[in-house]
Design a protein around this motif. Sequence first.
Motif, short mmCIF file in Angstrom:
data_model
loop_
_atom_site.label_atom_id
_atom_site.label_comp_id
_atom_site.label_asym_id
_atom_site.label_seq_id
_atom_site.Cartn_x
_atom_site.Cartn_y
_atom_site.Cartn_z
N GLN A 6 15.22 107.24 0.09
CA GLN A 6 16.38 107.81 0.78
C GLN A 6 16.74 109.18 0.19
O GLN A 6 17.05 110.11 0.93
CB GLN A 6 17.56 106.86 0.67
CG GLN A 6 18.76 107.28 1.45
CD GLN A 6 19.86 106.23 1.40
OE1 GLN A 6 19.82 105.30 0.61
NE2 GLN A 6 20.85 106.39 2.23
N GLU A 7 16.69 109.31 -1.12
CA GLU A 7 17.04 110.56 -1.78
C GLU A 7 15.93 111.61 -1.69
O GLU A 7 16.21 112.80 -1.51
CB GLU A 7 17.39 110.30 -3.25
CG GLU A 7 18.65 109.51 -3.45
CD GLU A 7 19.89 110.28 -3.02
OE1 GLU A 7 19.96 111.50 -3.29
OE2 GLU A 7 20.78 109.67 -2.41
N ASP A 35 -0.14 96.77 -2.89
CA ASP A 35 0.90 96.79 -1.85
C ASP A 35 1.49 98.18 -1.72
O ASP A 35 1.61 98.91 -2.70
CB ASP A 35 2.02 95.80 -2.19
CG ASP A 35 1.52 94.38 -2.30
OD1 ASP A 35 0.73 93.97 -1.45
OD2 ASP A 35 1.93 93.69 -3.25
N ARG A 36 1.87 98.52 -0.50
CA ARG A 36 2.50 99.81 -0.28
C ARG A 36 3.56 99.69 0.81
O ARG A 36 3.60 98.72 1.57
CB ARG A 36 1.47 100.87 0.09
CG ARG A 36 0.75 100.61 1.38
CD ARG A 36 -0.32 101.64 1.59
NE ARG A 36 -1.00 101.41 2.86
CZ ARG A 36 -1.73 102.29 3.47
NH1 ARG A 36 -1.89 103.48 2.93
NH2 ARG A 36 -2.31 102.01 4.59
N ILE A 37 4.40 100.71 0.88
CA ILE A 37 5.42 100.79 1.91
C ILE A 37 5.08 102.00 2.77
O ILE A 37 4.71 103.05 2.27
CB ILE A 37 6.83 100.89 1.29
CG1 ILE A 37 7.90 100.81 2.36
CG2 ILE A 37 7.00 102.11 0.43
CD1 ILE A 37 9.29 100.64 1.81
N ILE A 38 5.16 101.83 4.07
CA ILE A 38 4.86 102.90 5.03
C ILE A 38 6.15 103.21 5.78
O ILE A 38 6.83 102.29 6.24
CB ILE A 38 3.75 102.48 6.00
CG1 ILE A 38 2.48 102.16 5.22
CG2 ILE A 38 3.48 103.57 7.04
CD1 ILE A 38 1.40 101.50 6.04
N TYR A 39 6.47 104.48 5.90
CA TYR A 39 7.74 104.85 6.52
C TYR A 39 7.64 106.19 7.25
O TYR A 39 6.77 107.00 6.97
CB TYR A 39 8.86 104.90 5.47
CG TYR A 39 8.59 105.83 4.30
CD1 TYR A 39 9.09 107.12 4.30
CD2 TYR A 39 7.84 105.40 3.21
CE1 TYR A 39 8.85 107.97 3.24
CE2 TYR A 39 7.60 106.24 2.15
CZ TYR A 39 8.10 107.52 2.16
OH TYR A 39 7.86 108.37 1.10
N ASP A 40 8.53 106.39 8.20
CA ASP A 40 8.65 107.64 8.94
C ASP A 40 9.77 108.47 8.34
O ASP A 40 10.77 107.93 7.88
CB ASP A 40 9.01 107.40 10.41
CG ASP A 40 7.85 106.89 11.23
OD1 ASP A 40 6.73 106.81 10.71
OD2 ASP A 40 8.07 106.58 12.41
N GLU A 45 17.41 113.70 11.43
CA GLU A 45 18.27 112.54 11.28
C GLU A 45 18.40 112.20 9.80
O GLU A 45 17.56 112.57 9.00
CB GLU A 45 17.67 111.35 12.03
CG GLU A 45 17.48 111.63 13.50
CD GLU A 45 16.71 110.53 14.21
OE1 GLU A 45 16.66 109.41 13.69
OE2 GLU A 45 16.17 110.82 15.28
N ILE A 46 19.43 111.47 9.47
CA ILE A 46 19.67 111.13 8.07
C ILE A 46 19.45 109.64 7.87
O ILE A 46 20.34 108.89 7.53
CB ILE A 46 21.09 111.56 7.64
CG1 ILE A 46 21.29 113.03 7.94
CG2 ILE A 46 21.29 111.28 6.16
CD1 ILE A 46 22.66 113.56 7.61
N HIS A 47 18.23 109.19 8.17
CA HIS A 47 17.83 107.82 7.87
C HIS A 47 16.31 107.75 7.81
O HIS A 47 15.62 108.60 8.31
CB HIS A 47 18.41 106.81 8.86
CG HIS A 47 17.81 106.88 10.23
ND1 HIS A 47 18.28 107.70 11.20
CD2 HIS A 47 16.77 106.21 10.76
CE1 HIS A 47 17.54 107.55 12.29
NE2 HIS A 47 16.61 106.65 12.05
N VAL A 48 15.83 106.73 7.15
CA VAL A 48 14.40 106.49 7.01
C VAL A 48 14.08 105.19 7.71
O VAL A 48 14.76 104.19 7.51
CB VAL A 48 13.99 106.42 5.52
CG1 VAL A 48 12.54 106.08 5.37
CG2 VAL A 48 14.30 107.73 4.82
N LEU A 49 13.05 105.18 8.53
CA LEU A 49 12.62 103.99 9.26
C LEU A 49 11.42 103.39 8.53
O LEU A 49 10.38 104.03 8.40
CB LEU A 49 12.23 104.37 10.69
CG LEU A 49 11.59 103.28 11.53
CD1 LEU A 49 12.59 102.14 11.76
CD2 LEU A 49 11.11 103.85 12.85
N ILE A 50 11.56 102.15 8.04
CA ILE A 50 10.46 101.45 7.39
C ILE A 50 9.58 100.86 8.48
O ILE A 50 10.04 100.06 9.29
CB ILE A 50 10.96 100.34 6.45
CG1 ILE A 50 11.96 100.89 5.42
CG2 ILE A 50 9.78 99.64 5.78
CD1 ILE A 50 11.41 101.93 4.50
#
Length: 60
Positions: A6-7, A35-40, A45-50
């Motif tokens: 987020q930061e 393991d990994r996390i994938i996000y846009d 916009e002020i948010h992250v979509l997992i």
Amino acid sequence: MLEDIQEHPRFGIGHPEPLVGGHGIIYSRHITANDRIIYDIYDEEIHVLIIELEGHYKDK
């Protein structure tokens, strides 16, 4: 890790990197060796979509 994304969505813990073919908005970070996390990331916009949170190598 979610707070770090987020930061600082493009740098920080977990070795973030843009995915090939992701047009610069789809990123990946390592949670563990397997393991990994994938996000846009959307700068307007002020948010992250997992997108996905699971094992990368599909361990048996």
